[in-house]
Design a protein around this motif. Structure first.
Motif, short mmCIF file in Angstrom:
data_model
loop_
_atom_site.label_atom_id
_atom_site.label_comp_id
_atom_site.label_asym_id
_atom_site.label_seq_id
_atom_site.Cartn_x
_atom_site.Cartn_y
_atom_site.Cartn_z
N PHE A 13 0.85 -1.20 0.00
CA PHE A 13 0.00 0.00 0.00
C PHE A 13 0.88 1.25 0.00
O PHE A 13 0.59 2.22 -0.72
CB PHE A 13 -0.90 -0.03 1.23
CG PHE A 13 -1.95 1.06 1.26
CD1 PHE A 13 -2.91 1.15 0.27
CD2 PHE A 13 -1.99 1.96 2.31
CE1 PHE A 13 -3.88 2.14 0.30
CE2 PHE A 13 -2.96 2.96 2.35
CZ PHE A 13 -3.91 3.04 1.35
N HIS A 14 1.96 1.23 0.77
CA HIS A 14 2.88 2.36 0.79
C HIS A 14 3.51 2.57 -0.58
O HIS A 14 3.65 3.70 -1.06
CB HIS A 14 3.95 2.14 1.84
CG HIS A 14 4.92 3.27 1.96
ND1 HIS A 14 6.13 3.28 1.30
CD2 HIS A 14 4.85 4.45 2.64
CE1 HIS A 14 6.78 4.40 1.58
NE2 HIS A 14 6.02 5.13 2.38
N ARG A 15 3.89 1.47 -1.24
CA ARG A 15 4.50 1.58 -2.56
C ARG A 15 3.55 2.24 -3.56
O ARG A 15 3.94 3.11 -4.34
CB ARG A 15 4.91 0.19 -3.06
CG ARG A 15 5.65 0.19 -4.40
CD ARG A 15 5.92 -1.22 -4.89
NE ARG A 15 4.70 -1.89 -5.31
CZ ARG A 15 4.13 -1.71 -6.51
NH1 ARG A 15 4.67 -0.88 -7.39
NH2 ARG A 15 3.03 -2.37 -6.83
N LEU A 16 2.28 1.83 -3.52
CA LEU A 16 1.29 2.42 -4.41
C LEU A 16 1.08 3.90 -4.09
O LEU A 16 0.96 4.73 -4.99
CB LEU A 16 -0.04 1.66 -4.31
CG LEU A 16 -0.02 0.20 -4.76
CD1 LEU A 16 -1.40 -0.41 -4.61
CD2 LEU A 16 0.47 0.07 -6.19
N TYR A 17 1.01 4.21 -2.81
CA TYR A 17 0.78 5.59 -2.41
C TYR A 17 1.87 6.53 -2.92
O TYR A 17 1.59 7.66 -3.30
CB TYR A 17 0.67 5.67 -0.88
CG TYR A 17 -0.65 6.24 -0.40
CD1 TYR A 17 -1.84 5.53 -0.60
CD2 TYR A 17 -0.71 7.46 0.25
CE1 TYR A 17 -3.04 6.03 -0.17
CE2 TYR A 17 -1.91 7.97 0.68
CZ TYR A 17 -3.07 7.25 0.47
OH TYR A 17 -4.27 7.77 0.88
N THR A 18 3.11 6.04 -2.90
CA THR A 18 4.20 6.89 -3.38
C THR A 18 4.10 7.15 -4.87
O THR A 18 4.69 8.11 -5.38
CB THR A 18 5.57 6.26 -3.06
OG1 THR A 18 5.68 5.00 -3.73
CG2 THR A 18 5.75 6.06 -1.57
N GLN A 19 3.35 6.31 -5.60
CA GLN A 19 3.18 6.49 -7.03
C GLN A 19 2.06 7.47 -7.38
O GLN A 19 1.95 7.88 -8.54
CB GLN A 19 2.89 5.14 -7.70
CG GLN A 19 4.03 4.15 -7.62
CD GLN A 19 3.66 2.82 -8.26
OE1 GLN A 19 2.90 2.77 -9.22
NE2 GLN A 19 4.19 1.75 -7.73
N ALA A 20 1.20 7.79 -6.41
CA ALA A 20 0.08 8.69 -6.69
C ALA A 20 0.61 10.07 -7.07
O ALA A 20 1.58 10.57 -6.49
CB ALA A 20 -0.83 8.80 -5.48
#
Length: 252
Positions: free
Chosen positions: A47-54
């Motif tokens: 989830f953190h990895r995805l959030y950094t891509q936002a």
């Protein structure tokens, strides 16, 4: 020009007013971190990895906004931008822009239909061009996700608003967005479809300003939200205090 960011635990929140965001939002993924999201970011590396891509991470929580204003008096967040405020504001901002056409994904069959009708009526055109209520567990079915992708791709939509709860909505967006070539803007909007349909009510303004919208939501949906608000999210205050004291360590 890079967007100013303020670190709240291990999340870099973009420091924008709602108007600034509306003016520059022409493409990308928009997420709206709240306390529940920030707590999940402490224990879920994916989830953190995805959030950094936002492309845009804007503050959904009044409590976070007020704490930041208290502890960063000279450089605090410009605004609280909830998904439930941002999305209707986005529709209103683009009500005359016929290049903007929206696909709503989420809610019950009745609520998403009503939400689409209400949004179109309030903006004077069919800005929502299609909608779909996915079945429970849809994100675990490749066949169902394929049907959704095909339906979105066959629509005239240039904007996708997914309201199926976090982290499901963020996971689905990032997993499939590369195939949705007609979609320029992706919103993760939580309960916004229910709010737009009227099946859920927003808290009174005085409660929102005091940071009590969570309490209003808890009274509406106690079985679903009690554990989240009263147990899972409670350590946030301790973690934020540690951050202010320079004692917080990022989990990854």
């Amino acid at each position: 020009m890079p967007i100013d960011e303020i670190a709240i635990l291990n999340c870099q929140i973009h420091n924008l007013s709602q108007q600034e965001l509306l003016e520059q939002l022409t493409q990308g993924v928009v997420v709206t971190p709240n306390i529940d999201h920030l707590m999940r970011l402490q224990k879920d590396p994916e989830f953190h990895r995805l959030y950094t891509q936002a492309d845009y991470r804007v503050c959904d929580s009044r409590i976070i906004f007020m704490l930041c204003k208290l502890f960063y008096p000279k450089r605090h967040l410009k605004a609280q931008i909830t998904g439930s405020d941002l999305f209707p504001a986005f529709c209103n901002y683009h009500k005359k822009n016929t290049d903007i056409k929206i696909f709503l994904l989420g809610g019950s069959e009745e609520s998403v239909k009503t939400a689409a009708h209400n949004i179109n009526a309030s903006n004077g055109r069919d800005i929502v061009c299609d909608y779909y209520s996915p079945p429970f567990g849809f994100e675990q079915s490749d066949a169902e996700s394929e049907r959704i992708i095909q339906r979105i791709s066959q629509s005239e939509a240039t904007v996708l608003a997914v309201g199926v709860g976090s982290p499901k909505q963020e996971n689905w967006i990032f997993k499939h967005k590369e195939r949705l070539t007609n979609i320029k803007i992706h919103f993760a909007i939580g309960a916004t479809i229910e709010f737009q349909s009227g099946s859920l009510k927003r808290s009174p303004q005085w409660m929102t300003k005091m940071g009590l919208e969570w309490l209003y939501r808890l009274c509406q949906e106690p079985k679903r939200l009690a554990k989240r608000y009263l147990i899972d999210d409670l350590p946030f205050l301790w973690l934020y205090t540690k951050q202010r004291l320079g004692l917080y360590k990022k989990p990854w």
